[in-house]
Enzyme design. Structure first.
Site, PDB file in Angstrom:
ATOM      1  N   ARG A 110       0.879  -1.174   0.000  1.00 43.65           N
ATOM      2  CA  ARG A 110       0.000   0.000   0.000  1.00 43.65           C
ATOM      3  C   ARG A 110       0.913   1.220   0.000  1.00 43.65           C
ATOM      4  NH1 ARG A 110      -2.203  -0.003   6.295  1.00 43.65           N
ATOM      5  NH2 ARG A 110      -0.174  -0.385   7.218  1.00 43.65           N
ATOM      6  N   GLU A 149      -2.408   7.126   7.813  1.00 46.20           N
ATOM      7  CA  GLU A 149      -1.016   7.248   8.267  1.00 46.20           C
ATOM      8  C   GLU A 149      -0.116   7.818   7.169  1.00 46.20           C
ATOM      9  OE1 GLU A 149       0.128   3.449   9.898  1.00 46.20           O
ATOM     10  OE2 GLU A 149      -0.809   3.920  11.810  1.00 46.20           O
ATOM     11  N   GLU A 309      -6.599   3.983  16.252  1.00 43.87           N
ATOM     12  CA  GLU A 309      -6.270   2.553  16.217  1.00 43.87           C
ATOM     13  C   GLU A 309      -5.565   2.232  17.532  1.00 43.87           C
ATOM     14  OE1 GLU A 309      -3.908   1.494  12.795  1.00 43.87           O
ATOM     15  OE2 GLU A 309      -5.173   2.641  11.438  1.00 43.87           O
TER      16      GLU A 309
HETATM   17  C1  GLA Z   1      -1.354   0.843  10.955  1.00 45.45           C
HETATM   18  C2  GLA Z   1      -2.409   1.091   9.904  1.00 45.45           C
HETATM   19  C3  GLA Z   1      -3.456   0.033   9.813  1.00 45.45           C
HETATM   20  C4  GLA Z   1      -2.855  -1.304  10.047  1.00 45.45           C
HETATM   21  C5  GLA Z   1      -2.198  -1.338  11.390  1.00 45.45           C
HETATM   22  C6  GLA Z   1      -1.648  -2.697  11.759  1.00 45.45           C
HETATM   23  O1  GLA Z   1      -1.374   1.574  12.082  1.00 45.45           O
HETATM   24  O2  GLA Z   1      -3.008   2.341   9.963  1.00 45.45           O
HETATM   25  O3  GLA Z   1      -4.041   0.097   8.540  1.00 45.45           O
HETATM   26  O4  GLA Z   1      -1.958  -1.568   9.035  1.00 45.45           O
HETATM   27  O5  GLA Z   1      -1.129  -0.433  11.371  1.00 45.45           O
HETATM   28  O6  GLA Z   1      -0.500  -2.997  11.077  1.00 45.45           O
END
Ligand code: GLA
Ligand code: ZN
Length: 672
Positions: A110, A149, A309
């Site tokens: 990604r 992110e 998260e």
């Molecule tokens: C990050 C991302 C999520 C996922 C988590 C876990 O923080 O934002 O999409 O990939 O890590 O790896």
């Protein structure tokens, strides 16, 4: 919606596209039963929403939103721009980013996108506009997360031709003429003088090392580019859906983007926190580091934040980390609330069966049957909801200020002075010393007013400019207590060494000392004694020659044995402490203890190591959170004026919440 948003306390990151349609109702019911009110969805679902160019399919997402909505669960949508689909890359391969070796990265993970690429931007505008138009009136959609992110998975960010050209434009706006740039960067060195902006490289790999001034401007440019990339999306969303809010999931002290600047255009800041760390980082982040990240994100807007998260199970990829111990998921939840989170979403609702993150565990295991993690979090939610009802939206400012500067961070990364010196780690060492005294911290930037804080800790002020010197001087003159360290005032803002006076430059008078000589501690540590306590100093040794300052610590070995390492000086109504080295943590904690006493700041109480005490104010009461990050039970004294129903030991990874009713000297009703 704004009012409703304030009532959201808990949620999960949910990916309905990973599960059969028949499961969605059950998921929604289980979420409601657990006490969740929000989900974040769709931030990687570009192909599901636009299976081919111009053909949008939101029916599946509409249905998921509706099913959740009927259970009282509201939706935040992510724009899917961290995952451009294969059809788009096939059509526009120039979207793929180029690394410092000049290699184009492939499709498959990604964030395989270049943020300056105009064709990509066009497609980004299309998908964001289509989503915004479709969801502007949806009663269940209350907010947006931009991308995911930003800056993550990028390594060096992109060094393609398009980015290089954008860099030229950025430089031209900054320096106006190429002569000026040559002058400021010192390109006469190694015959790097440029005749035109177009000749300037992106810092791809060279036989040796790039000019540090170029490298610093490149980092600034990349940060601005990320913000600009996001800004295009923000603009569209603000125009089409003015009533929905906008955020981004930031990553603590992650360094690719200046979060203070970025935060200016977000309605609220969010954070992603995985205390056990990523894949191989054993044994996870120490609790003070997690606390520091959250205080930092809270400080981005000096507003309470969302945890977008939060780790909800073992993390892992090819290798799987240890399971969070009983109590730890609740402990991390309460820790984030204690440091300023008003809403917490767990990553992720259910562990995925496929794809890169099939072992990055969510609340539910692969089989979807609620287990220990679901039960523990459900209980935490029940217990914390009444507390959140009182404290949500009420801001609790840190007691002492830490100056945080991306420019300093980047400049030290470019030339760390010592292989292990890092700006963020230095900040964290000082933070840890404050944490050990249970004193809370607010991070501020140079533009902020310093005066509101009795103490300002400003490590590694390596780059210096007159405006900042003035601010430091007037802060101290007015009564502030300033902590400066080694490598202060070495360079100007373009990353060039300054020569007009001895270090630390114009601040010398306030420091009450000059640095006549220094030693890079690359091969060995030196001994030092701080008020009679022996210890070790690492990484760097400034040899201080005191003018008006008094010594607090002296070196005990090397050719500068007996010379001052740490000093204090009265200046105006305030004081400047100068630490010419990195003392070991035990000494730093002693030092901070003395500093706090001098400043009249008392912590929230004394606790055994690994146990923290943090306070948050509410509308009706103050809450003191005792957090035991160790695997042993602990005992702490009941804080004065606060009450909790329980007394006695706090279990391993346990928490206790004490409450003090406003307007009464003693505690009111019980919490946890
Ligand atoms: C990050 C991302 C999520 C996922 C988590 C876990 O923080 O934002 O999409 O990939 O890590 O790896
Ligand atoms: Zn690029």
């Amino acid at each position: 919606m704004e009012d409703r948003m304030r009532q959201f306390r808990f949620g999960a990151d949910y990916y309905p596209e990973h599960w059969p349609r028949e499961r969605w109702e059950q998921d929604a019911r289980m979420m409601r039963e657990m006490g969740l009110q929000v989900v974040r969805m769709a931030e990687f679902a570009w192909h599901k929403m636009e299976p081919e160019e111009g053909r949008f399919d939101f029916a599946w997402l509409d249905e998921a939103i509706e099913i959740l909505g009927k259970q009282g669960i509201f939706t935040m949508l992510g724009t899917p721009t961290a995952a451009p689909p294969a059809w788009l890359i096939e059509k526009e391969p120039s979207i793929l980013p180029v690394d410092s070796q000049g290699q184009r990265k492939g499709f498959g993970g990604r964030h395989h996108d270049c943020q300056s690429n105009e064709s990509y931007r066009k497609h980004v505008r299309r998908i964001v506009t289509a989503m915004a138009e479709h969801y502007k009136g949806n009663p269940y959609v209350f907010a947006w997360q931009i991308d995911n992110e930003l800056g993550n998975s990028h390594g060096d960010l992109c060094m393609c031709e398009s980015c290089r050209r954008a860099f030229h434009g950025w430089l031209e706006r900054k320096y106006k003429t190429i002569e000026r740039l040559n002058e400021e960067w010192g390109t006469v060195f190694w015959s790097q003088t440029y005749d035109r902006f177009e000749q300037i490289p992106a810092p791809r790999q060279t036989p040796t090392v790039h000019n540090p001034s170029l490298l610093l401007d490149w980092k600034r440019f990349c940060s601005d580019l990320v913000i600009d990339f996001s800004h295009e999306q923000v603009k569209i969303l603000r125009e089409i859906c003015p009533h929905q809010r906008i955020t981004h999931n930031l990553m603590g002290f992650y360094d690719k983007t200046d979060y203070f600047s970025y935060g200016e255009e977000l309605d609220f800041a969010s954070n992603d926190q995985y205390p056990y760390g990523y894949y191989f980082e054993a044994p996870g982040q120490p609790s003070y580091e997690v606390a520091g990240c959250m205080d930092f994100i809270r400080s981005v807007k000096h507003q309470n934040f969302w945890m977008m998260e939060m780790q909800a199970g073992p993390t892992g990829g090819g290798v799987i980390g240890q399971a969070p111990r009983p109590g730890q998921l609740k402990l991390w939840t309460v820790q984030s609330i204690a440091h300023g989170a008003d809403t917490i979403l767990y990553f992720r609702w259910r562990t995925c069966l496929f794809g890169t993150e099939q072992f990055w565990h969510g609340i539910l295991p692969h089989n979807g049957v609620p287990g220990r993690r679901y039960r523990e979090l459900k209980q935490a939610i029940e217990q914390m909801t009444p507390v959140l009802e009182d404290i949500s939206g009420v801001y609790t400012r840190g007691q002492a200020a830490f100056l945080f500067s991306y420019d300093q961070d980047w400049a030290i990364q470019i030339q760390p002075q010592h292989p292990e010196l890092s700006y963020v780690e230095e900040i964290q060492k000082y933070y840890q010393a404050f944490y050990s005294h249970n004193v809370s911290v607010e991070f501020i930037r140079e533009e902020d007013s310093f005066e509101a804080y009795p103490v300002l800790v400003a490590p590694l002020q390596y780059l210096m400019r007159p405006e900042l010197e003035d601010k430091f001087l007037s802060y101290v003159s007015g009564g502030g207590i300033l902590v400066l360290t080694m490598r202060t005032g070495v360079k100007n803002w373009n990353n060039v060494c300054m020569a007009d006076r001895p270090l630390p430059g114009r601040l010398s008078e306030a420091v009450g000392a000059v640095i006549e000589d220094y030693d890079g501690l690359i091969w060995k540590d030196v001994k030092l004694s701080y008020k009679g306590t022996e210890g070790t100093a690492r990484k760097w040794a400034d040899i201080l020659s005191l003018t008006t300052a008094k010594p607090l610590a002296v070196y005990e070995s090397e050719f500068y044995k007996g010379q001052p390492a740490v000093s204090v000086n009265a200046y105006g109504k305030g004081k400047v402490y100068y630490l010419g080295t990195e003392p070991e943590q035990k000494i730093l904690e002693l030092f901070v203890g003395d500093l706090l006493e001098e400043a009249g700041i008392s912590g929230y109480g004394q606790t055994p190591e690994g146990v923290e005490l943090v306070m948050r104010k509410g509308q009706k009461a103050d809450y003191l959170f005792a957090l035991n990050h160790t695997e042993e039970a602990c005992k702490i004294e009941e804080p004065e004026g606060f009450r909790s129903e329980k007394s006695g030991e706090i279990g391993p990874y346990g928490v206790r919440v004490y409450r003090k009713e406003h307007g009464s000297g003693h505690g009111g009703q019980t919490v946890v």
